[in-house]
Design a protein around this motif. Structure first.
Motif, PDB file in Angstrom:
ATOM      1  N   UNK A   1       6.641   9.244   1.141  1.00  0.00           N
ATOM      2  CA  UNK A   1       7.523   8.125   0.844  1.00  0.00           C
ATOM      3  C   UNK A   1       8.256   7.701   2.121  1.00  0.00           C
ATOM      4  N   UNK A   2       8.659   6.436   2.167  1.00  0.00           N
ATOM      5  CA  UNK A   2       9.490   5.907   3.251  1.00  0.00           C
ATOM      6  C   UNK A   2       8.886   6.177   4.631  1.00  0.00           C
ATOM      7  N   UNK A   3       7.626   5.867   4.777  1.00  0.00           N
ATOM      8  CA  UNK A   3       6.955   6.006   6.069  1.00  0.00           C
ATOM      9  C   UNK A   3       7.202   4.741   6.892  1.00  0.00           C
ATOM     10  N   UNK A   4       7.631   4.863   8.154  1.00  0.00           N
ATOM     11  CA  UNK A   4       7.833   3.672   8.979  1.00  0.00           C
ATOM     12  C   UNK A   4       6.519   2.942   9.217  1.00  0.00           C
ATOM     13  N   UNK A   5       6.587   1.647   9.483  1.00  0.00           N
ATOM     14  CA  UNK A   5       5.368   0.865   9.657  1.00  0.00           C
ATOM     15  C   UNK A   5       5.397   0.067  10.951  1.00  0.00           C
ATOM     16  N   UNK A   6       6.025   0.624  11.954  1.00  0.00           N
ATOM     17  CA  UNK A   6       6.035   0.023  13.289  1.00  0.00           C
ATOM     18  C   UNK A   6       5.411   1.009  14.266  1.00  0.00           C
ATOM     19  N   UNK A   7       5.018   0.516  15.415  1.00  0.00           N
ATOM     20  CA  UNK A   7       4.377   1.362  16.436  1.00  0.00           C
ATOM     21  C   UNK A   7       5.282   2.527  16.822  1.00  0.00           C
ATOM     22  N   UNK A   8       6.519   2.226  17.242  1.00  0.00           N
ATOM     23  CA  UNK A   8       7.434   3.275  17.687  1.00  0.00           C
ATOM     24  C   UNK A   8       7.824   4.197  16.538  1.00  0.00           C
ATOM     25  N   UNK A   9       8.045   3.595  15.363  1.00  0.00           N
ATOM     26  CA  UNK A   9       8.430   4.409  14.218  1.00  0.00           C
ATOM     27  C   UNK A   9       7.343   5.394  13.815  1.00  0.00           C
ATOM     28  N   UNK A  10       6.097   4.952  13.780  1.00  0.00           N
ATOM     29  CA  UNK A  10       4.989   5.829  13.411  1.00  0.00           C
ATOM     30  C   UNK A  10       4.746   6.896  14.468  1.00  0.00           C
TER      31      UNK A  10
ATOM     32  N   UNK B   1       0.803  -1.220   0.000  1.00  0.00           N
ATOM     33  CA  UNK B   1       0.000   0.000   0.000  1.00  0.00           C
ATOM     34  C   UNK B   1       0.838   1.273   0.000  1.00  0.00           C
ATOM     35  N   UNK B   2       0.158   2.383  -0.299  1.00  0.00           N
ATOM     36  CA  UNK B   2       0.787   3.707  -0.370  1.00  0.00           C
ATOM     37  C   UNK B   2       0.324   4.566   0.790  1.00  0.00           C
ATOM     38  N   UNK B   3       1.247   5.336   1.371  1.00  0.00           N
ATOM     39  CA  UNK B   3       0.920   6.214   2.498  1.00  0.00           C
ATOM     40  C   UNK B   3       0.573   7.605   1.997  1.00  0.00           C
ATOM     41  N   UNK B   4      -0.601   8.096   2.372  1.00  0.00           N
ATOM     42  CA  UNK B   4      -1.009   9.456   1.996  1.00  0.00           C
ATOM     43  C   UNK B   4      -1.381  10.234   3.248  1.00  0.00           C
ATOM     44  N   UNK B   5      -1.405  11.538   3.130  1.00  0.00           N
ATOM     45  CA  UNK B   5      -1.757  12.387   4.263  1.00  0.00           C
ATOM     46  C   UNK B   5      -3.236  12.245   4.602  1.00  0.00           C
ATOM     47  N   UNK B   6      -3.528  12.077   5.886  1.00  0.00           N
ATOM     48  CA  UNK B   6      -4.925  12.043   6.334  1.00  0.00           C
ATOM     49  C   UNK B   6      -5.389  13.472   6.546  1.00  0.00           C
TER      50      UNK B   6
END
Length: 270
Positions: A220-229, A115-120
């Motif tokens: 781009x390059x958005x982290x996908x872990x709890x701490x990272x997010x 999937x792609x990360x977009x601004x909410x």
């Protein structure tokens, strides 16, 4: 013989309705509610033999007097917020309605890197229909009620707006404030944004609609872990309104699935 009563003191202007003036310092609160939510409020008001306005005032008075505790109310509010949620949040929540480091099973695809990360963007979900570069239809999203969900109806739908409906005023203003001349024919899901929509957290000075399928800001390059997010969202700048913080991120899967996470979902003390 029954005595005939007089009409009482006449008004100064019989053509004008009597008007109630609130005491000094009082304020008026307004909230938008769905038809199902309105019915639920009316049902409780009828049972209590009061108006909906008095129902809300009684709740406020109870809080002010201490007869209704904040703890009692907060628990009910959090349960109601969970019911309102449309796109699944990436992580499970604790009793305080904050996310914990426990991914939701239905969002596994996000943690697999898909999937792609977009601004909410914090606005109102609408759909604009365009034909030959012209706006021909404006719809707003409706979600199933609790009763409909119990019948197996889980997906929302779009309903037409109405020119004479007060609740559609700012949605229509946003639609008209959007340049669609270059859009291809079809139905375009959008987020309606602006000064009179959802508190305008991005500080916009006009109403407009941002189409998800054409202009949603991508990260781009958005982290996908709890701490990272958690760390990423703490300082993530809005791509749509530079200088303001982004509310959160929505992950879009090619098959149409979505998942979200907001900055305020994380515990403040974390």
């Amino acid at each position: 013989m029954e005595e005939k009563r007089g009409r009482g003191r006449p008004r100064k202007d019989p053509e004008k309705l009597a008007r109630w003036v609130p005491p000094e310092g009082w304020s008026r609160l307004v909230a938008w509610v769905s038809p199902e939510e309105k019915k639920a409020l009316k049902r409780v008001a009828v049972e209590a033999e009061v108006s909906v306005a008095d129902l809300v005032r009684a709740l406020a008075a109870g809080l002010a007097a201490g007869t209704v505790t904040p703890e009692e109310l907060v628990g009910q509010v959090r349960r109601g917020m969970a019911t309102m949620e449309k796109i699944p949040t990436l992580f499970e929540r604790d009793a305080g309605f904050r996310v914990v480091d426990r991914p939701r099973a239905e969002c596994a695809w996000v943690f697999a890197g898909e999937g792609t990360a977009t601004e909410k963007l914090d606005g109102t979900n609408v759909r604009l229909t365009v034909r030959s570069g012209r706006l021909v239809r404006v719809e707003k999203r409706r979600n199933p009620s609790a009763a409909q969900k119990a019948l197996g109806i889980v997906d929302g739908w779009y309903a037409d707006t109405a020119e004479d409906a007060a609740e559609d005023r700012w949605i229509l203003a946003a639609a008209r404030g959007t340049e669609v001349a270059g859009w291809p024919d079809g139905e375009h899901p959008c987020e309606a944004l602006g000064p009179r929509i959802q508190g305008n957290p991005l500080g916009l000075d006009r109403h407009l609609c941002l189409p998800f399928d054409r202009e949603a800001p991508v990260y781009e390059e958005v982290p996908r872990s709890y701490l990272g997010l958690r760390e990423h969202l703490a300082e993530l700048e809005s791509r749509f309104a530079p200088g303001a913080l982004a509310e959160g991120i929505v992950f879009h899967h090619p098959d149409g699935r979505r998942a979200k996470i907001k900055r305020k979902d994380f515990p403040k003390s974390a």
